[in-house]
Design a protein around this motif. Structure first.
Motif, PDB file in Angstrom:
ATOM      1  N   GLU A   1      -4.989  33.840  10.711  1.00 57.49           N
ATOM      2  CA  GLU A   1      -3.820  33.116  11.228  1.00 57.49           C
ATOM      3  C   GLU A   1      -4.198  32.313  12.471  1.00 57.49           C
ATOM      4  N   GLY A   2      -5.079  32.911  13.300  1.00 57.25           N
ATOM      5  CA  GLY A   2      -5.511  32.225  14.513  1.00 57.25           C
ATOM      6  C   GLY A   2      -6.271  30.945  14.222  1.00 57.25           C
ATOM      7  N   GLY A   3      -7.059  30.940  13.136  1.00 53.77           N
ATOM      8  CA  GLY A   3      -7.786  29.724  12.764  1.00 53.77           C
ATOM      9  C   GLY A   3      -6.839  28.584  12.435  1.00 53.77           C
ATOM     10  N   ILE A   4      -5.743  28.918  11.748  1.00 50.61           N
ATOM     11  CA  ILE A   4      -4.745  27.889  11.418  1.00 50.61           C
ATOM     12  C   ILE A   4      -4.056  27.398  12.690  1.00 50.61           C
ATOM     13  N   LEU A   5      -3.699  28.336  13.585  1.00 51.38           N
ATOM     14  CA  LEU A   5      -3.055  27.956  14.848  1.00 51.38           C
ATOM     15  C   LEU A   5      -3.971  27.090  15.704  1.00 51.38           C
ATOM     16  N   LYS A   6      -5.247  27.447  15.729  1.00 49.89           N
ATOM     17  CA  LYS A   6      -6.223  26.700  16.527  1.00 49.89           C
ATOM     18  C   LYS A   6      -6.279  25.241  16.079  1.00 49.89           C
ATOM     19  N   SER A   7      -6.341  25.027  14.766  1.00 52.09           N
ATOM     20  CA  SER A   7      -6.401  23.658  14.244  1.00 52.09           C
ATOM     21  C   SER A   7      -5.138  22.883  14.609  1.00 52.09           C
ATOM     22  N   ASP A   8      -4.001  23.554  14.504  1.00 51.22           N
ATOM     23  CA  ASP A   8      -2.736  22.890  14.815  1.00 51.22           C
ATOM     24  C   ASP A   8      -2.646  22.529  16.298  1.00 51.22           C
ATOM     25  N   LEU A   9      -3.007  23.474  17.170  1.00 47.60           N
ATOM     26  CA  LEU A   9      -2.947  23.212  18.613  1.00 47.60           C
ATOM     27  C   LEU A   9      -3.914  22.105  19.015  1.00 47.60           C
ATOM     28  N   GLU A  10      -5.110  22.160  18.466  1.00 48.58           N
ATOM     29  CA  GLU A  10      -6.117  21.154  18.821  1.00 48.58           C
ATOM     30  C   GLU A  10      -5.662  19.755  18.401  1.00 48.58           C
ATOM     31  N   SER A  11      -5.071  19.657  17.209  1.00 49.28           N
ATOM     32  CA  SER A  11      -4.621  18.342  16.737  1.00 49.28           C
ATOM     33  C   SER A  11      -3.490  17.803  17.614  1.00 49.28           C
ATOM     34  N   ARG A  12      -2.615  18.685  18.084  1.00 52.56           N
ATOM     35  CA  ARG A  12      -1.497  18.230  18.922  1.00 52.56           C
ATOM     36  C   ARG A  12      -1.967  17.788  20.307  1.00 52.56           C
ATOM     37  N   VAL A  13      -2.937  18.499  20.860  1.00 50.39           N
ATOM     38  CA  VAL A  13      -3.462  18.090  22.169  1.00 50.39           C
ATOM     39  C   VAL A  13      -4.217  16.771  22.043  1.00 50.39           C
ATOM     40  N   HIS A  14      -4.964  16.597  20.958  1.00 53.53           N
ATOM     41  CA  HIS A  14      -5.644  15.312  20.727  1.00 53.53           C
ATOM     42  C   HIS A  14      -4.623  14.180  20.559  1.00 53.53           C
ATOM     43  N   LEU A  15      -3.472  14.523  19.971  1.00 54.58           N
ATOM     44  CA  LEU A  15      -2.416  13.519  19.824  1.00 54.58           C
ATOM     45  C   LEU A  15      -1.864  13.118  21.188  1.00 54.58           C
ATOM     46  N   ILE A  16      -1.717  14.104  22.089  1.00 53.54           N
ATOM     47  CA  ILE A  16      -1.277  13.782  23.455  1.00 53.54           C
ATOM     48  C   ILE A  16      -2.290  12.871  24.141  1.00 53.54           C
ATOM     49  N   LEU A  17      -3.578  13.141  23.931  1.00 53.73           N
ATOM     50  CA  LEU A  17      -4.618  12.279  24.503  1.00 53.73           C
ATOM     51  C   LEU A  17      -4.545  10.868  23.925  1.00 53.73           C
ATOM     52  N   SER A  18      -4.245  10.764  22.643  1.00 54.46           N
ATOM     53  CA  SER A  18      -4.123   9.430  22.041  1.00 54.46           C
ATOM     54  C   SER A  18      -2.912   8.690  22.616  1.00 54.46           C
ATOM     55  N   TYR A  19      -1.823   9.422  22.896  1.00 50.00           N
ATOM     56  CA  TYR A  19      -0.671   8.800  23.549  1.00 50.00           C
ATOM     57  C   TYR A  19      -1.025   8.332  24.960  1.00 50.00           C
ATOM     58  N   LEU A  20      -1.866   9.089  25.626  1.00 48.95           N
ATOM     59  CA  LEU A  20      -2.302   8.690  26.966  1.00 48.95           C
ATOM     60  C   LEU A  20      -3.092   7.385  26.902  1.00 48.95           C
ATOM     61  N   THR A  21      -3.895   7.229  25.868  1.00 48.03           N
ATOM     62  CA  THR A  21      -4.623   5.979  25.678  1.00 48.03           C
ATOM     63  C   THR A  21      -3.650   4.825  25.441  1.00 48.03           C
ATOM     64  N   GLU A  22      -2.553   5.104  24.714  1.00 44.73           N
ATOM     65  CA  GLU A  22      -1.514   4.080  24.506  1.00 44.73           C
ATOM     66  C   GLU A  22      -0.894   3.659  25.835  1.00 44.73           C
ATOM     67  N   VAL A  23      -0.649   4.661  26.702  1.00 41.29           N
ATOM     68  CA  VAL A  23      -0.080   4.358  28.019  1.00 41.29           C
ATOM     69  C   VAL A  23      -0.997   3.396  28.772  1.00 41.29           C
ATOM     70  N   GLU A  24      -2.283   3.684  28.726  1.00 40.19           N
ATOM     71  CA  GLU A  24      -3.249   2.837  29.436  1.00 40.19           C
ATOM     72  C   GLU A  24      -3.296   1.430  28.857  1.00 40.19           C
ATOM     73  N   SER A  25      -3.031   1.316  27.543  1.00 36.58           N
ATOM     74  CA  SER A  25      -3.094  -0.011  26.914  1.00 36.58           C
ATOM     75  C   SER A  25      -1.873  -0.869  27.234  1.00 36.58           C
ATOM     76  N   VAL A  26      -0.725  -0.229  27.538  1.00 31.75           N
ATOM     77  CA  VAL A  26       0.498  -1.012  27.799  1.00 31.75           C
ATOM     78  C   VAL A  26       0.824  -1.139  29.278  1.00 31.75           C
ATOM     79  N   GLU A  27       0.099  -0.436  30.133  1.00 28.00           N
ATOM     80  CA  GLU A  27       0.474  -0.461  31.551  1.00 28.00           C
ATOM     81  C   GLU A  27      -0.146  -1.621  32.306  1.00 28.00           C
ATOM     82  N   GLY A  28      -1.003  -2.424  31.655  1.00 29.90           N
ATOM     83  CA  GLY A  28      -1.682  -3.513  32.356  1.00 29.90           C
ATOM     84  C   GLY A  28      -0.736  -4.527  32.963  1.00 29.90           C
ATOM     85  N   ASP A  29       0.349  -4.838  32.250  1.00 36.12           N
ATOM     86  CA  ASP A  29       1.297  -5.846  32.741  1.00 36.12           C
ATOM     87  C   ASP A  29       2.430  -5.238  33.567  1.00 36.12           C
TER      88      ASP A  29
END
Length: 287
Positions: free
Chosen positions: A146-174
């Motif tokens: 069960e922990g292996g499944i949870l680990k994959s889910d948590l890791e994907s969500r944190v990577h998604l937050i990082l991808s959103y952070l990259t979006e922030v950096e792309s739109v904050e220039g102006d």
């Protein structure tokens, strides 16, 4: 963390089956259901459980089945029974009662009949503990799967937050030039461009924009996300640590949203918060 495991062991005379079930809990809460014959093993089972299970609301159920049915038969102290019977015969003669059921009376005398179910020898104790260890192994394997499944889910969500952070950096220039232009436009309409002290205006703009700067929040959020993934992949039980890191991530995301002063960034921040809430819910299942 949820878990399930069952283990059995027998020695030809007796068979013990141990079943473990757990629900989420911040601490280890044990509920033991043991046959009377093995009640003296409760301390050993609790001690081993605290070492091997770590955390959770755990129900431990032990059942016993005698393969050899004569093994649980009661024992009769023959010598003592004869002694009681002879004494009862003497009393019956003295009082003249020839109809008394002396054998039944003798069998009910103290220590004549002893039940083997109330006593577990060392050999049976070993059988019980072997069944317990087997159940714990399967229980922990269930948790690992069960922990292996949870680990994959948590890791994907944190990577998604990082991808959103990259979006922030792309739109904050102006963002800063637009804020500067908007303030300048309001000021010109209010007092007239010719009446604006540009030196003072530049000082105020620098002070105002410094309050809206989100560089530190971006750096800290990225650092927290990377630390979260590092702790997630560690071999130790880091459930509480991951909970603390997620709290720090939440603080940075909230500050990012409050300082952004930009509709596009705030929309991205909302998506970050949504993913972080899902992370926090899943962390309740992590040891």
């Amino acid at each position: 963390m949820t878990g399930y495991g069952i283990g059995s062991q027998e020695n030809g005379k007796v068979k013990y089956t141990v079943e473990l079930k757990s629900l989420n809990s911040k601490f280890l809460e044990l509920n033991l259901r043991l046959p009377k014959a093995v009640s003296d093993r409760e301390f050993a089972i609790r001690s081993e459980s605290s070492k091997l299970i770590e955390r959770g609301k755990v129900n431990v159920t032990v059942t016993v089945e005698y393969v050899d049915q004569t093994a649980k038969a009661s024992s009769i102290n023959t010598a003592l029974l004869k002694k009681y019977y002879e004494q009862l015969q003497e009393i019956a003669v003295q009082v003249g009662d020839k109809n008394a059921n002396l054998l039944d009376m003798a069998l009910n005398m103290p220590e004549v009949v002893s039940s083997n179910e109330d006593v577990v020898d060392e050999e049976e104790g070993k059988v019980l503990m072997e069944a317990f260890y087997r159940a714990v192994d399967r229980f922990n394997q269930f948790r690992q799967d069960e922990g292996g499944i949870l680990k994959s889910d948590l890791e994907s969500r944190v990577h998604l937050i990082l991808s959103y952070l990259t979006e922030v950096e792309s739109v904050e220039g102006d963002r800063i030039p637009l804020i500067r232009e908007r303030i300048s436009h309001y000021l010109n309409e209010a007092v007239g461009k010719e009446n604006v002290d540009m030196n003072r205006f530049e000082q105020e703009i620098i002070f105002y924009i410094d309050k809206l700067d989100i560089t530190e929040e971006k750096v800290r959020l990225r650092s927290h996300c990377n630390y979260f993934i590092q702790a997630l992949n560690a071999s130790d039980s880091n459930g509480k640590k991951l909970g603390f890191i997620s709290q720090e991530m939440g603080r940075e995301i909230n500050t990012l949203g409050s300082k952004a002063n930009d509709a596009n960034i705030q929309q991205i921040v909302v998506r970050m918060k949504e993913e972080l809430e899902k992370v926090k819910e899943q962390l309740l299942n992590v040891l």
